[in-house]
Enzyme design. Structure first.
Site, short mmCIF file in Angstrom:
data_model
loop_
_atom_site.label_atom_id
_atom_site.label_comp_id
_atom_site.label_asym_id
_atom_site.label_seq_id
_atom_site.Cartn_x
_atom_site.Cartn_y
_atom_site.Cartn_z
N ASN A 310 0.79 -1.24 0.00
CA ASN A 310 0.00 0.00 0.00
C ASN A 310 0.82 1.29 0.00
O ASN A 310 0.40 2.27 -0.61
CB ASN A 310 -0.94 0.02 1.22
CG ASN A 310 -2.11 -0.94 1.05
OD1 ASN A 310 -2.91 -0.80 0.13
ND2 ASN A 310 -2.20 -1.93 1.91
N MET A 312 3.25 2.83 -1.26
CA MET A 312 3.80 3.62 -2.37
C MET A 312 2.69 4.05 -3.34
O MET A 312 2.95 4.49 -4.46
CB MET A 312 4.92 2.86 -3.08
CG MET A 312 6.18 2.81 -2.19
SD MET A 312 7.48 1.67 -2.72
CE MET A 312 8.16 2.53 -4.14
N HIS A 346 4.80 0.11 -6.72
CA HIS A 346 3.36 -0.09 -6.95
C HIS A 346 2.63 1.01 -6.20
O HIS A 346 2.76 1.08 -4.99
CB HIS A 346 2.95 -1.46 -6.43
CG HIS A 346 1.48 -1.73 -6.49
ND1 HIS A 346 0.86 -2.18 -7.63
CD2 HIS A 346 0.50 -1.61 -5.56
CE1 HIS A 346 -0.44 -2.34 -7.37
NE2 HIS A 346 -0.69 -2.00 -6.14
N ASN A 396 -2.35 1.19 -13.15
CA ASN A 396 -3.00 0.01 -12.60
C ASN A 396 -4.49 0.03 -12.96
O ASN A 396 -5.17 1.03 -12.73
CB ASN A 396 -2.85 0.07 -11.06
CG ASN A 396 -3.11 -1.24 -10.36
OD1 ASN A 396 -2.80 -2.30 -10.91
ND2 ASN A 396 -3.67 -1.17 -9.17
N GLU A 512 0.69 -10.13 -8.36
CA GLU A 512 -0.07 -10.13 -7.09
C GLU A 512 -0.69 -11.50 -6.82
O GLU A 512 -1.86 -11.60 -6.43
CB GLU A 512 -1.17 -9.05 -7.13
CG GLU A 512 -0.64 -7.66 -7.45
CD GLU A 512 -1.72 -6.58 -7.48
OE1 GLU A 512 -2.84 -6.82 -7.01
OE2 GLU A 512 -1.42 -5.48 -7.99
N TRP A 563 0.99 -11.98 -3.13
CA TRP A 563 0.40 -10.76 -2.55
C TRP A 563 0.21 -10.87 -1.03
O TRP A 563 -0.90 -10.82 -0.52
CB TRP A 563 -0.91 -10.43 -3.26
CG TRP A 563 -1.27 -8.98 -3.16
CD1 TRP A 563 -2.38 -8.45 -2.56
CD2 TRP A 563 -0.52 -7.86 -3.66
NE1 TRP A 563 -2.36 -7.07 -2.66
CE2 TRP A 563 -1.24 -6.68 -3.33
CE3 TRP A 563 0.69 -7.74 -4.37
CZ2 TRP A 563 -0.80 -5.40 -3.67
CZ3 TRP A 563 1.13 -6.46 -4.70
CH2 TRP A 563 0.39 -5.32 -4.35
O1 9MR Z 1 -3.85 -5.49 -0.72
C1 9MR Z 1 -4.28 -4.14 -0.81
C2 9MR Z 1 -5.19 -3.80 0.36
O2 9MR Z 1 -4.45 -3.81 1.57
C3 9MR Z 1 -5.83 -2.44 0.14
O3 9MR Z 1 -6.77 -2.20 1.15
C4 9MR Z 1 -6.49 -2.41 -1.21
C5 9MR Z 1 -7.15 -1.09 -1.50
O4 9MR Z 1 -7.94 -1.19 -2.64
O5 9MR Z 1 -5.53 -2.68 -2.22
C6 9MR Z 1 -5.01 -3.96 -2.11
O6 9MR Z 1 -4.11 -4.22 -3.14
C7 9MR Z 1 -4.66 -4.19 -4.46
C8 9MR Z 1 -3.56 -3.74 -5.39
O7 9MR Z 1 -3.04 -2.51 -4.95
C9 9MR Z 1 -4.05 -3.63 -6.80
N1 9MR Z 1 -4.64 -4.87 -7.23
C10 9MR Z 1 -5.64 -5.43 -6.36
C11 9MR Z 1 -5.07 -5.57 -4.96
C12 9MR Z 1 -6.06 -6.27 -4.04
O8 9MR Z 1 -7.22 -5.51 -3.90
#
Ligand code: 9MR
EC number: 3.2.1.8
Length: 605
Positions: A310, A312, A346, A396, A512, A563
């Site tokens: 988160n 970055m 990311h 993204n 991920e 992930w």
């Molecule tokens: O894993 C991330 C989670 O902690 C956050 O709350 C969320 C916010 O939308 O984002 C998640 O990571 C996402 C990533 O940045 C982009 N692809 C989907 C991932 C899972 O939602």
């Protein structure tokens, strides 16, 4: 039921195997029915497994020493899963109708007092229901001659009593609300004829919801208990009292023997040093590998690359317009470099996790382009100074699932401030700005569902080919790979190949990776990660990694990132509010067979 209250500590799932036929509150069971039910229940608490849920693993985790972790991570093949067994069916009145005066598994009595006792619904009385949709209302008029005149009793499975084991400890919890000074006496006792009391809590009410919590130790010969609440107290005349969320639980432990995990270090098996990455928390998170020693051990032992899950993202790096906040990200990069790890950035642009000022920014297209370029250039150039930051997700999720159109381009395609205010060229503008600021970094377009959704993947491929034709810098495509346990490996292979075959060749990265296993309805309970399911997980991971290595030539491999570290860390748990097992480490940080599946694919076994 009760999901909100319990989600972190114990997700108590309603018993489904008990049948709904016990609509009457009367104690009608014959003794033979009761005894056969008791013997089967007592013989196997595990047979009540539809009511099983896991104990908080994050709490358990903090008590595990790092040396214990280190010695367990190379070959754990069994896991002891503490489970909470819920024995009070319909403790939240959720399976009863509003207005019912005979809720299943309950006996409601007045015995000479006068009271109106009924199930109520949150739709009509939201503040008088503690959680879920139902609660029980007890309106007291006259209290009668004895303390048990007005009494509500949880009478157990089919009203036969709650089966217990003698000499054991149980946790009894409930919630109550009533006028300040009124009283409710919560007791635990045996059924007729003895009616012997085992525990009690007399609660003076405050006007707000109050939790009642009683630890109950059963007597050696106890086999059945009931949970009566007494309301026949002088202070209660004219009062209306609400009760909800009764729970009577026992902690048990189930031990599974999983297939062996012998991998010492995933990263050391990587062909050609292809990056093997993991997404991590950072900043002040309790699960940051900078401070959480069990995670630090696993991350440095098995992985060669980090992605910030988160911190970055734009909301973290530019919380106020023009004010960049690099402290947490810099600390993560310091940690990576101190441990010989690379970093995949990311994400420079996303429609999600952008700061409020950016979401609400109002300006012309040129002003929006300024916002975009300032963010991308400042962030990319800041990290270009760090040798470990080798690549970026530049944009993204710019496409939506249905038909692969741009997100925000039409009704029902989601929303994106970038698309809305700039148009589709926001994507190439981001890549141009990123390339100018970080000329040595590999620049990726990253999206989800592309491993199965052909129209969406086709849209991504068309965009890449268009960029190449017009000399817009792009180095790779990231497949997020948030798959379900029933994912089709042949389709995944075919889709990875479609990107690997783009000419001029670009990089392909799995960015991920995780596997959602609890997608069924009704949901699986927390102890459902059986050895068979763990092997299914392992086979899928092995298949995905093998497919990647098969169709992506070595020079095009951007690597594979998972992930998160432990299951409890995963976004899947918080998003869906049900247990899942999507990652490679159990919550005590022991490795899962899926890690071995990854290792076997890397080493060609
Ligand atoms: O894993 C991330 C989670 O902690 C956050 O709350 C969320 C916010 O939308 O984002 C998640 O990571 C996402 C990533 O940045 C982009 N692809 C989907 C991932 C899972 O939602």
């Amino acid at each position: 039921m009760n999901m909100n209250r319990c989600s972190l500590l114990a997700v108590l799932l309603a018993l489904t195997a008990c049948g709904g036929g016990s609509g009457s509150g009367s104690k009608s069971s014959s003794s033979s029915v009761v005894s056969s039910m008791v013997s089967s229940s007592a013989a196997s608490m595990a047979s009540l497994s539809s009511a099983v849920s896991s104990i908080p693993s994050s709490a358990a985790m903090s008590s595990v020493s790092s040396s214990a972790i280190t010695s367990s991570i190379s070959s754990a093949s069994s896991s002891s899963t503490p489970v909470v067994i819920e024995l009070a069916e319909n403790g939240g009145f959720e399976i009863s109708e509003a207005g019912s005066t005979a809720p299943a598994n309950w006996s409601l009595a007045t015995n000479g007092g006068t009271a109106a006792i009924q199930v109520i619904s949150a739709a009509n009385q939201p503040s008088n229901v503690h959680t879920g949709d139902r609660a029980l209302e007890v309106a007291i008029n006259t209290i009668g001659a004895n303390p048990w005149s007005i009494e509500t009793t949880h009478t157990g499975l089919n009203n036969g009593g709650i089966p217990v084991v003698g000499g054991s400890i149980y946790a009894y919890k409930a919630w109550v609300k009533g006028p300040a000074g009124a009283q409710a006496n919560f007791t635990v006792g045996t059924p007729a004829p003895a009616y012997a009391e085992r525990a009690r809590s007399n609660v003076t009410l405050s006007g707000e919801w109050q939790e009642v919590s009683i630890e109950v130790t059963t007597s050696p010969d106890d086999t059945l208990l009931r949970l009566p609440v007494h309301f026949s107290l002088a202070a209660n005349v004219g009062a209306t009292i609400y009760v909800d969320d009764f729970s009577f639980t026992k902690v048990e432990s189930i031990t599974y023997e999983y297939s062996p995990v012998t991998v010492e270090s995933l990263r050391s098996l990587s062909p050609g040093n292809m990056p093997i990455g993991v997404a991590v928390a950072a900043g002040n998170s309790a699960i940051s590998p900078l401070t959480n020693i069990p995670r630090q051990t696993v991350v440095t032992q098995h992985f060669s690359q980090l992605t910030a899950e988160n911190i970055m993202k734009p909301s973290f790096l530019q919380p106020t317009q023009g004010q960049f906040s690099f402290g947490d990200a810099d600390a993560l990069i310091d940690f990576a470099e101190a441990n010989g790890l690379k970093v995949h950035g990311h994400t420079l642009l996303w429609h999600n996790q952008i700061p409020t000022w950016m979401q609400n920014f109002s300006g012309t297209k040129d002003q929006w382009l300024d916002v975009l370029r300032t963010h991308v250039s400042t962030v990319a150039s800041h990290f270009a100074a760090r040798q470990s930051v080798v690549s970026w997700d530049v944009v993204n999720e710019a496409f939506e699932d249905a038909g692969g159109r741009y997100r925000g381009s039409a009704a029902n395609t989601g929303s994106s401030v970038w698309y809305t205010n700039i148009g589709p060229e926001f994507i190439e503008e981001a890549f141009k700005a990123a390339h100018a600021a970080a000329p040595n970094a590999d620049l990726y377009y990253n999206d989800f569902s592309t491993e199965w959704n052909r129209p969406k993947l086709d849209a991504v491929v068309a965009m890449v080919e268009d960029f190449q034709a017009r000399n817009i810098p792009i180095d790779g495509v990231g497949f997020q790979m948030h798959v379900w346990g029933n994912a089709n490996v042949a389709t995944i292979r075919e889709h990875l190949k479609l990107v690997a075959d783009i000419r001029p060749a670009i990089k392909v990265k799995i960015t991920e990776l995780d596997v959602r296993l609890n997608y069924v309805d009704p949901p699986l309970s927390a102890n459902a990660y059986t050895p068979a399911r763990a092997d299914q997980h392992k086979a899928l991971i092995k298949g995905i990694v093998e497919a990647y290595l098969e169709v992506v030539p070595p020079e095009q491999r951007g690597g594979i990132t998972v992930w998160g570290v432990a299951d409890v860390d995963s976004w899947i748990n918080s998003l869906y509010g049900r247990p899942d097992w999507s990652l490679f480490f159990f919550n005590d940080m022991s490795p899962k067979p899926a890690l071995q599946g990854f290792a076997d694919a890397l080493s060609g076994n």
